[in-house]
Enzyme design. Structure first.
Site, PDB file in Angstrom:
ATOM      1  N   GLU A 105      75.187  67.079  52.524  1.00  0.00           N
ATOM      2  CA  GLU A 105      76.496  67.638  52.147  1.00  0.00           C
ATOM      3  C   GLU A 105      77.444  67.666  53.345  1.00  0.00           C
ATOM      4  OE1 GLU A 105      75.794  70.623  48.472  1.00  0.00           O
ATOM      5  OE2 GLU A 105      74.601  71.110  50.223  1.00  0.00           O
ATOM      6  N   GLU A 125      67.523  70.190  46.118  1.00  0.00           N
ATOM      7  CA  GLU A 125      67.613  71.609  45.719  1.00  0.00           C
ATOM      8  C   GLU A 125      66.969  71.903  44.375  1.00  0.00           C
ATOM      9  OE1 GLU A 125      70.802  70.896  48.769  1.00  0.00           O
ATOM     10  OE2 GLU A 125      69.976  69.795  47.064  1.00  0.00           O
TER      11      GLU A 125
END
Length: 695
Positions: A105, A125
């Protein structure tokens, strides 16, 4: 030092430095933000490169800060990414080795990205019951396209940078062996004056007829995700990258992330994640404890278990000798292993080269002297103390000094077994679970005299064998089988009181168990439990059991291997078919012992099965047989098919609330076989103090 800053010509280089994977903890985030501000304030700096020290660009969030205030303290990961994205000078990510979660990210927030070949890219995740919460669901589709981004986010599976080289994720992938940092600094110099600065957020996600594709994906993911809400929420947040403005998509992602972090499923997955990492830590065995070299192995017994154990060593590249007493049995064992590898080869999961390499590591013998030079020998013979004694006396005579003598016993006293040798410090329990080449759990049993170096070596070996090693003290059945005995006792009592095998199994499987107790018995072999019960009748006559399992075994119904157990089986078909003969036998047995059968609810079935595990687990914890509650959970998640989304028996009890568990136990203590429901002292204490097992 959590991030280093240096200037190379007109390029500032910020190196994330938080070993082992440069987790984006508070100190690292703070130093990175300070580095960017410093570079922006320096007129001599024209561009910025962000990279990672050591073996990673960044593995994402710092797991040491999970569930702590530091995780949310400013600068947050969002703030770091916004600082990068708002930079008035170009920022280049130099990506190598590992770039996952928040690390990816962060890279997506940079203006440019250069990668070394083979770098593992992932947003994993979902494996913690979450979704990427720092813009990953909005930015990744903008560089990879909707379909590829969805696959990566919903699966959480890493993809090598080379495979993404032609996408807009990277501006360049360096040649093998090239100096990544030098290439990134040179690239930064060439783009230093380009304006406007490219931002991933400004790109559009174009996918023709995206509504139909997203609906198809929702249906597929819903069918495959079972009890876990995260995969479907990943689809919804990625969909927002197509249907919403960027800032609205970010807000939507954050809302869904915050919802998921509160779910019991995510809490269970995160618990399992940390439990696995802490399982190998033993307080009195420091991380720097010297270990012994394991270059050669031997296995005693070429049956199903011995063959499976041998395959573990072979798969890890360790040569192994199988020892048997008869040539016919040895040949059969070696042929079974060969056939297993042939099947894997046919499925394309093994190359011809690997197939040949593995078989070359395997040999057999009938002579104990042939295994004398092995560094570790694992005994996998019949579960009988007399048989174990014969084997260990022979091993003591032939094995070289310093060899580890391991027993695959599932219930027997390891200290007695060690006593058959003149080197009890070299003896350890390595309880593999069937099928041993598949199941992840390795119960490592530490005897009273087991050397610390032997324990450290076996824990390291468990990792090499791709097992989850959990340490247990010595008691009858260790952690897993000692608890499962109480579970099996309750299953038997439920039959006497009004259930049939199918009802009990269906209730357990609806709760989430991979298999109910009776299907599990048929798979493992009902004769194994029968043998243990016969030993119990002599050694511990006060323990009560339902006689139904003995009656079943007296009929020769040992399970799938005999084509009949609690259920009927058809040749070549593993499906369990309810048996009228067994059902009649159960009903008759209730009448014979004077029990009036009643209707039993699924809730009662599940509570009695699960809370019997919890209560015995509390005793195991109190006695120090298990080091921590999470170790018990790991045993059940990796060896007994306990539902992952419930986090293991002890974590599940914490979730339900220990006072509620205690209240149920006290209720069942008033029923038939109430003697099986004496509450463990630790459970009473924790419930009274408002504490948890995993607190």
């Amino acid at each position: 030092m959590s991030a280093e800053y240096l200037v190379n010509g007109s390029v500032a280089v910020i190196t994330l430095n938080n070993p082992p994977v440069n987790g984006l903890g508070l100190a690292t985030r703070t130093a990175a933000v300070e580095g960017i501000r410093k570079a922006l304030a320096d007129d001599a700096v024209k561009a910025i490169v962000i990279t990672g020290a050591g073996k990673a660009f960044s593995g994402g969030a710092d797991i040491k800060e999970f569930n702590s205030p530091k995780a949310l303290t400013e600068p947050s990961l969002h703030t770091l990414i916004r600082t990068v994205e708002d930079s008035t000078k170009p920022v280049v990510a130099a990506i190598h080795s590992v770039c996952m979660g928040g690390g990816l990210e962060l890279a997506l927030g940079c203006n440019y990205r250069i990668a070394a070949p083979g770098a593992q890219m992932a947003l994993p995740e979902v494996k913690l019951g979450l979704l990427p919460g720092a813009g990953g669901t909005q930015r990744l589709p903008r560089v990879l396209g909707l379909e590829m981004a969805l696959n990566m986010i919903v699966s959480g599976t890493p993809v090598a940078s080379d495979k993404l080289a032609q996408t807009a994720l990277f501006d360049a992938v360096t040649a093998p062996g090239a100096d990544l940092l030098a290439a990134a600094v040179a690239f930064a110099g060439t783009v230093a004056d380009r304006r406007p600065l490219p931002k991933v957020r400004d790109r559009k996600v174009d996918y023709p007829n995206h509504e139909a594709f997203l609906q198809f994906t929702r249906n597929t993911v819903k069918a495959m995700s079972g009890p876990f809400p995260a995969p479907l929420q990943c689809v919804e947040t990625v969909a927002a990258s197509v249907t919403m403005k960027f800032e609205d998509g970010l807000k939507f992602e954050r809302e869904r992330f915050m919802q998921l972090i509160q779910t019991s499923e995510s809490k269970a997955l995160r618990h399992a994640f940390f439990a696995e990492r802490v399982a190998g830590k033993v307080p009195d065995v420091p991380a720097d404890t010297p270990t012994r070299d394991i270059r050669r192995a031997a296995v005693i017994g070429a049956g199903t278990m011995g063959g499976g154990i041998a395959m573990n060593f072979v798969n890890a590249g360790i040569p192994v000798v199988l020892l048997e007493t008869r040539q016919e049995t040895l040949d059969k064992g070696l042929a079974t292993i060969r056939k297993n590898y042939e099947n894997t080869l046919k499925k394309g999961k093994l190359t011809q080269e690997k197939f040949e390499q593995r078989l070359a590591l395997l040999s057999g013998t009938l002579v104990y002297e042939d295994i004398g030079q092995a560094d570790i020998v694992v005994e996998a013979v019949f579960e009988d103390m007399g048989v174990k004694e014969t084997v260990f006396r022979k091993l003591d005579a032939v094995m070289k000094p310093g060899a580890i003598l391991a027993s695959n016993t599932s219930t027997l006293d390891l200290n007695r077994i060690a006593g058959f040798t003149g080197r009890p410090q070299d003896v350890i329990g390595t309880h593999f679970f069937s099928p041993a080449n598949v199941m992840k759990l390795l119960e490592i049993v530490r005897g009273a005299a087991t050397g610390k170096d032997v324990l450290a070596t076996t824990l390291a070996l468990s990792k090499k064998l791709k097992k989850t090693g959990v340490v247990s003290g010595v008691c009858d059945g260790f952690i897993g089988n000692r608890m499962i005995e109480q579970y099996s006792r309750q299953a038997g009592f439920l039959l006497e009181e009004g259930c049939l095998p199918e009802q009990v199994d269906k209730a357990a499987e609806k709760f989430g168990f991979a298999m109910g107790p009776f299907r599990m018995g048929d798979l493992a072999g009902n004769d194994i439990g029968w043998y243990i019960r016969k030993r119990r009748y002599v050694e511990a006559p006060a323990i009560s059991y339902s006689a139904s399992a003995d009656l079943l075994c007296e009929l020769g119904r040992f399970g799938q291997k005999t084509g009949a157990g609690w259920y009927d089986y058809k040749p070549g078909d593993r499906k369990a078919y309810p048996s009228a003969l067994v059902d009649d036998m159960i009903v008759k047995h209730s009448a014979d012992i004077g029990v009036e059968r009643r209707k039993v609810s699924d809730q009662e079935i599940v509570e009695r099965l699960v809370y019997s595990l919890v209560n015995e687990g509390a005793r195991i914890l109190e006695e120090g047989i298990a080091l921590r509650a999470s170790d018990i959970d790991m045993v059940y998640l990796t060896g007994y098919g306990f539902p992952l989304h419930r986090g293991g028996p002890m974590f599940y009890a914490d979730t339900v609330g220990l006072p509620n568990v205690l209240s149920a136990i006290e209720k069942y203590a008033k029923g038939r076989h109430g003697d099986a429901w004496t509450a463990a002292p630790l459970l009473l204490t924790l419930a009274a103090e408002g504490k948890t097992f995993n607190g």
